[in-house]
Design a protein around this motif. Structure first.
Motif, PDB file in Angstrom:
ATOM      1  N   PHE A   1       0.839  -1.200   0.000  1.00  0.00           N
ATOM      2  CA  PHE A   1       0.000   0.000   0.000  1.00  0.00           C
ATOM      3  C   PHE A   1       0.874   1.249   0.000  1.00  0.00           C
ATOM      4  CE2 PHE A   1      -1.862  -3.495   2.358  1.00  0.00           C
ATOM      5  CZ  PHE A   1      -3.053  -3.691   1.671  1.00  0.00           C
ATOM      6  N   ASP A   2       0.394   2.260  -0.682  1.00  0.00           N
ATOM      7  CA  ASP A   2       1.092   3.539  -0.735  1.00  0.00           C
ATOM      8  C   ASP A   2       0.053   4.655  -0.845  1.00  0.00           C
ATOM      9  OD1 ASP A   2       3.644   5.045  -0.963  1.00  0.00           O
ATOM     10  OD2 ASP A   2       2.793   5.612  -2.907  1.00  0.00           O
ATOM     11  N   PRO A   3       0.090   5.647   0.062  1.00  0.00           N
ATOM     12  CA  PRO A   3       1.051   5.822   1.152  1.00  0.00           C
ATOM     13  C   PRO A   3       0.794   4.875   2.317  1.00  0.00           C
ATOM     14  CG  PRO A   3      -0.634   7.514   1.250  1.00  0.00           C
ATOM     15  CD  PRO A   3      -0.894   6.744  -0.020  1.00  0.00           C
ATOM     16  N   HIS A   4       1.654   4.953   3.322  1.00  0.00           N
ATOM     17  CA  HIS A   4       1.490   4.157   4.531  1.00  0.00           C
ATOM     18  C   HIS A   4       0.154   4.519   5.178  1.00  0.00           C
ATOM     19  CE1 HIS A   4       2.172   2.472   8.488  1.00  0.00           C
ATOM     20  NE2 HIS A   4       3.349   1.988   8.116  1.00  0.00           N
ATOM     21  N   PRO A   5      -0.647   3.531   5.597  1.00  0.00           N
ATOM     22  CA  PRO A   5      -1.958   3.823   6.188  1.00  0.00           C
ATOM     23  C   PRO A   5      -1.924   4.813   7.347  1.00  0.00           C
ATOM     24  CG  PRO A   5      -1.821   1.511   5.657  1.00  0.00           C
ATOM     25  CD  PRO A   5      -0.459   2.080   5.385  1.00  0.00           C
ATOM     26  N   ARG A   6      -0.877   4.763   8.168  1.00  0.00           N
ATOM     27  CA  ARG A   6      -0.824   5.698   9.297  1.00  0.00           C
ATOM     28  C   ARG A   6      -0.741   7.146   8.825  1.00  0.00           C
ATOM     29  NH1 ARG A   6       3.471   4.121  13.817  1.00  0.00           N
ATOM     30  NH2 ARG A   6       3.290   6.386  14.143  1.00  0.00           N
ATOM     31  N   LEU A   7      -0.138   7.382   7.673  1.00  0.00           N
ATOM     32  CA  LEU A   7      -0.054   8.736   7.144  1.00  0.00           C
ATOM     33  C   LEU A   7      -1.412   9.233   6.667  1.00  0.00           C
ATOM     34  CD1 LEU A   7       3.265   8.425   5.104  1.00  0.00           C
ATOM     35  CD2 LEU A   7       2.945   9.395   7.387  1.00  0.00           C
ATOM     36  N   VAL A   8      -2.315   8.302   6.355  1.00  0.00           N
ATOM     37  CA  VAL A   8      -3.672   8.656   5.928  1.00  0.00           C
ATOM     38  C   VAL A   8      -4.578   8.855   7.138  1.00  0.00           C
ATOM     39  CG1 VAL A   8      -5.708   7.832   4.674  1.00  0.00           C
ATOM     40  CG2 VAL A   8      -3.423   7.477   3.718  1.00  0.00           C
ATOM     41  N   HIS A   9      -4.512   7.948   8.099  1.00  0.00           N
ATOM     42  CA  HIS A   9      -5.407   8.012   9.253  1.00  0.00           C
ATOM     43  C   HIS A   9      -4.948   9.017  10.308  1.00  0.00           C
ATOM     44  CE1 HIS A   9      -7.929   4.669   7.976  1.00  0.00           C
ATOM     45  NE2 HIS A   9      -6.830   4.005   7.655  1.00  0.00           N
TER      46      HIS A   9
END
Length: 340
Positions: free
Chosen positions: A63-71
């Motif tokens: 996945f890109d970007p990292h999920p933590r950067l989205v949430h």
């Protein structure tokens, strides 16, 4: 190795009746460290040993970007590896393909079952799924190893759960551990967890050209764009050219300086500078390169004048050559410097 950026690039023949299908794993794989490697090697092994019928493809879903950067965009999460280097490391493990899914809030809203049925069973025609026992997926990370096994049974897919792979110290290999090591400048320990040197990546930019004038030309990267940068200091390592998927790599021994040079007062920003041992002819401006860090040599020091600095730089180069197992280069005449 093929790289599919989104569902539309996945060949329809993969999941058609009679198609090869896939042995699949899922994850961020930040760092592609030794724990990740155990899972990915098992994926490749199962794909190659598949019987009966046509051999499935060994596929990783990332996945890109990292999920933590989205949430949690307010949090600072330096990634151990860029997507480019993540793909290079995945390719080195023998995978046939990687599916890179653009991660956003709409994608994150899928239930665990919807994700598995749509992406793994439907799109990739997964015959088997291999994951670690800490796997989480689907909306609110509600999916885990037990639910994946249940969904797999419903879809006719075999699910293999691998237990955690740990170091000799008994600690689980993890991206968090790598970040902790790098934050302390412990690049050798980071290498141990990764199974290879930690790599920074960035575009070579114009510096103050002081290295050229001193006979130590350097390739300069802006530290803010280079990835997880360890503390200021001098390191032994490699400069890597043409490191993209499917490309031939050129690895050049280098002494690497990170920080602002305290001997001079005109270095406004923190930079990563790599001096390729014995080379005065490299033209790297505008080129994206990798910088691999093998061992920390010393902290950044302020020297009382130019001669002590030059003497220390010569020692740095000798130590770098010894660590990397390459010949100690002769001095470079500043008049011979044509690039960097």
């Amino acid at each position: 190795m093929e790289v599919w950026y989104g569902a539309e690039q996945v060949p329809a023949s993969l999941s058609e009746p009679g198609g090869p299908g896939a042995v699949v794993t899922i994850g961020i794989f930040d760092g592609v460290h030794r724990g990740h490697q155990a899972i990915l090697e098992r994926v490749v092994e199962r794909a190659r040993q598949w019987r009966p019928g046509p051999a499935p493809l060994a596929v990783a879903v990332t996945f890109d970007p990292h999920p933590r950067l989205v949430h949690r965009p307010q949090e600072d999460l330096p990634l151990v590896t860029s997507l480019t280097d993540r793909l290079v490391s995945l390719e080195a493990l023998g995978l046939d393909a990687v599916l890179v899914i653009a991660y956003d809030l709409d994608f994150a809203a899928q239930s665990p079952e919807e994700f598995v049925r749509t992406w793994l069973a439907g799109l990739l025609g997964a015959r088997a799924i291999v994951v670690g026992d800490d796997v989480r997926f689907g909306r609110d990370n509600a999916g885990d190893a037990a639910s994946l096994e249940e969904i797999g049974r419903q879809c006719g897919m075999d699910v293999e759960i691998l237990t955690a792979v740990s170091s000799q110290q008994g600690r689980r290999w993890s991206s968090t551990w790598i970040r902790q090591c790098l934050s302390r400048g412990e690049v050798r320990q980071a290498c141990e967890i990764l199974g290879r040197p930690h790599r920074l990546r960035g575009t070579v930019v114009h510096g103050l050209r002081r290295g050229r004038e001193l006979g130590f030309p350097t390739a300069n990267l802006e530290a803010a764009t280079a990835g997880v940068v360890p503390p200021d200091g001098v390191y032994a390592g490699w400069l890597v050219r043409n490191g993209a998927v499917g490309g031939l790599q050129e690895r050049l021994p280098a002494a690497i300086s990170i920080g602002t040079n305290p001997t001079f007062d005109d270095v406004p920003r923190r930079t990563v500078e790599a001096h390729v041992l014995g080379r005065a002819d490299l033209n790297l401006y505008g080129e994206e390169v990798g910088i691999e860090l093998v061992e920390h040599l010393r902290p950044m020091l302020a020297f009382d004048g130019l001669e002590p600095l030059l003497e220390r730089m010569r020692i740095d180069i000798e130590q770098t050559a010894a660590i990397l197992g390459v010949p100690v280069p002769g001095p470079i005449d500043p008049e011979e410097v044509t690039a960097q």
